[in-house]
Design an enzyme around this catalytic site. Sequence first.
Site, short mmCIF file in Angstrom:
data_model
loop_
_atom_site.label_atom_id
_atom_site.label_comp_id
_atom_site.label_asym_id
_atom_site.label_seq_id
_atom_site.Cartn_x
_atom_site.Cartn_y
_atom_site.Cartn_z
N THR A 38 0.81 -1.21 0.00
CA THR A 38 0.00 0.00 0.00
C THR A 38 0.86 1.27 0.00
O THR A 38 0.57 2.20 -0.78
CB THR A 38 -0.98 -0.01 1.18
N GLU A 46 1.14 9.61 -5.64
CA GLU A 46 1.68 10.94 -5.37
C GLU A 46 2.59 11.40 -6.50
O GLU A 46 2.59 12.58 -6.88
CB GLU A 46 2.44 10.96 -4.04
N HIS A 72 -6.99 0.57 -0.64
CA HIS A 72 -6.27 -0.41 -1.47
C HIS A 72 -7.24 -1.56 -1.66
O HIS A 72 -7.57 -2.27 -0.71
CB HIS A 72 -4.99 -0.84 -0.75
#
Length: 135
Positions: A38, A46, A72
């Site tokens: 994750t 990002e 996730h």
Amino acid sequence: MKPSTNVTIGMAAAVSIVVTPDMTVGHFVPGMPQVYATPMMILHMEMAAGLAVAAALPPGYVSVGMSVDIRHLAATPIGGRVRALARVKSVESKSLLFEIEAWNDLGRIGAGTHRRGIVNVPEFEKRFGVHKAVA
């Protein structure tokens, strides 16, 4: 002029990767499965968000992560392909909100939102006492 002036809703970018052993949760936590971690998914999301707006920011400015709210949804094994996508959802004077997703060959594996702040790099580094390493 605000540093966000040239950023518009809908700007988007993607980052594509192939999952390697060092991207798995098992790499970081012994005994855990050898599947895409994750935190790595968040990193790639990002990266896509930063890439989406980098060219629209004034010289000396970058966007930095402030918050993430993701789920996730599915595992991806080593060798699996992942595509992280980010799209600007809203623009404020000093921060940007993104819709973020990640997909593998079977479907969507992650989704949520991500906020990035816009900072002037020299001012930011001075404020936090960042010193360049001497080579």
